[in-house]
Design a protein around this motif. Sequence first.
Motif, PDB file in Angstrom:
ATOM      1  N   THR A  36       0.837  -1.198   0.000  1.00 54.45           N
ATOM      2  CA  THR A  36       0.000   0.000   0.000  1.00 54.45           C
ATOM      3  C   THR A  36       0.875   1.252   0.000  1.00 54.45           C
ATOM      4  O   THR A  36       1.807   1.366   0.792  1.00 54.45           O
ATOM      5  CB  THR A  36      -0.907   0.029   1.246  1.00 54.45           C
ATOM      6  OG1 THR A  36      -1.700  -1.150   1.264  1.00 54.45           O
ATOM      7  CG2 THR A  36      -1.813   1.251   1.219  1.00 54.45           C
ATOM      8  N   THR A  37       0.590   2.164  -0.903  1.00 50.70           N
ATOM      9  CA  THR A  37       1.403   3.381  -1.026  1.00 50.70           C
ATOM     10  C   THR A  37       1.117   4.340   0.115  1.00 50.70           C
ATOM     11  O   THR A  37      -0.040   4.585   0.464  1.00 50.70           O
ATOM     12  CB  THR A  37       1.097   4.081  -2.371  1.00 50.70           C
ATOM     13  OG1 THR A  37       1.347   3.172  -3.438  1.00 50.70           O
ATOM     14  CG2 THR A  37       1.974   5.324  -2.530  1.00 50.70           C
ATOM     15  N   PHE A  38       2.173   4.906   0.694  1.00 55.25           N
ATOM     16  CA  PHE A  38       2.003   5.894   1.750  1.00 55.25           C
ATOM     17  C   PHE A  38       1.531   7.201   1.109  1.00 55.25           C
ATOM     18  O   PHE A  38       2.013   7.582   0.040  1.00 55.25           O
ATOM     19  CB  PHE A  38       3.320   6.111   2.492  1.00 55.25           C
ATOM     20  CG  PHE A  38       3.169   6.837   3.800  1.00 55.25           C
ATOM     21  CD1 PHE A  38       2.801   6.156   4.944  1.00 55.25           C
ATOM     22  CD2 PHE A  38       3.390   8.207   3.888  1.00 55.25           C
ATOM     23  CE1 PHE A  38       2.651   6.809   6.157  1.00 55.25           C
ATOM     24  CE2 PHE A  38       3.239   8.868   5.085  1.00 55.25           C
ATOM     25  CZ  PHE A  38       2.878   8.169   6.223  1.00 55.25           C
ATOM     26  N   GLY A  73      12.533  12.049  -4.725  1.00 59.10           N
ATOM     27  CA  GLY A  73      12.149  11.463  -5.995  1.00 59.10           C
ATOM     28  C   GLY A  73      11.411  10.143  -5.870  1.00 59.10           C
ATOM     29  O   GLY A  73      10.820   9.663  -6.840  1.00 59.10           O
ATOM     30  N   SER A  74      11.455   9.542  -4.652  1.00 48.24           N
ATOM     31  CA  SER A  74      10.807   8.242  -4.465  1.00 48.24           C
ATOM     32  C   SER A  74       9.641   8.302  -3.490  1.00 48.24           C
ATOM     33  O   SER A  74       8.928   7.309  -3.309  1.00 48.24           O
ATOM     34  CB  SER A  74      11.828   7.212  -3.964  1.00 48.24           C
ATOM     35  OG  SER A  74      12.885   7.081  -4.883  1.00 48.24           O
ATOM     36  N   GLY A  75       9.466   9.431  -2.839  1.00 50.53           N
ATOM     37  CA  GLY A  75       8.368   9.567  -1.891  1.00 50.53           C
ATOM     38  C   GLY A  75       8.676   8.929  -0.548  1.00 50.53           C
ATOM     39  O   GLY A  75       9.836   8.717  -0.179  1.00 50.53           O
TER      40      GLY A  75
END
Length: 251
Positions: A36-38, A73-75
């Motif tokens: 799951t993306t933060f 750049g990657s979050g």
Amino acid sequence: MADTAAKSPKARIPRYLQVAGELREAIMAGRFSNGTTFPTETTLCQQYDVSRFTIREALKRLQAEGLIARKRGSGTVVQPAAARGGALHQPLSNVGEILQYARDSKVAYESKGRGPLPTEVAEQTGEDLAGDWTCFRGVRRHPDRRRAIAVTEAYFHERLDDAVETLDLSAGTLFSQIERSSGVRVGKVTQDIQAIAADADIARDLNLDEGDPVLRILRCYYDPTGTIFEISVSFHPGDRFAYSMHIDVEG
């Protein structure tokens, strides 16, 4: 009514700490696992209706605690449980964060009587602490965890007897109730952390073997005149708890 709200513990906790606390709960509950993306900073700003500065300060806290990693750049990425040892992390930089930790977990206390402060506790403070103290003992748990995260013994000086009589032992943080009913203010908090062997009672409540290592955290609360009015002694299993300290470098 306004005065009561102004004195509530939550009202004094900075907004970024409140946000950090809610995100911490979500992370520890596994809501961002399985790929799951933060959420992005923009999404979090909209979700909590706060500024980007507030979100960045909250994320700095979580990063300092080892719960997330941030790469340009990657979050933002949630660190796997193995990377943080599976332990509950508590930040340590101000009283607001101490209260935030108490808000994120639950405890019900029982009265253990009134009398002189136990010799071993008095000796650990290094101060002359005359008078009678009322003791309460509780087992603290996180809502999403089966095993306890702490056993806590809280001692209140006799000058707070009137406030102690009004305590709701099932309502969580005792200090917040004492503060509201007595008007006492915190001028300073000191904290000593030491690794010790669990005795039989602590081992039983924390589901450990007698002699297993635990962290003993002795915290003294002083009023603005420099007088101690509360002492808490907490025992944490080493594999379920960790402190994180955020230090700003001046100059």
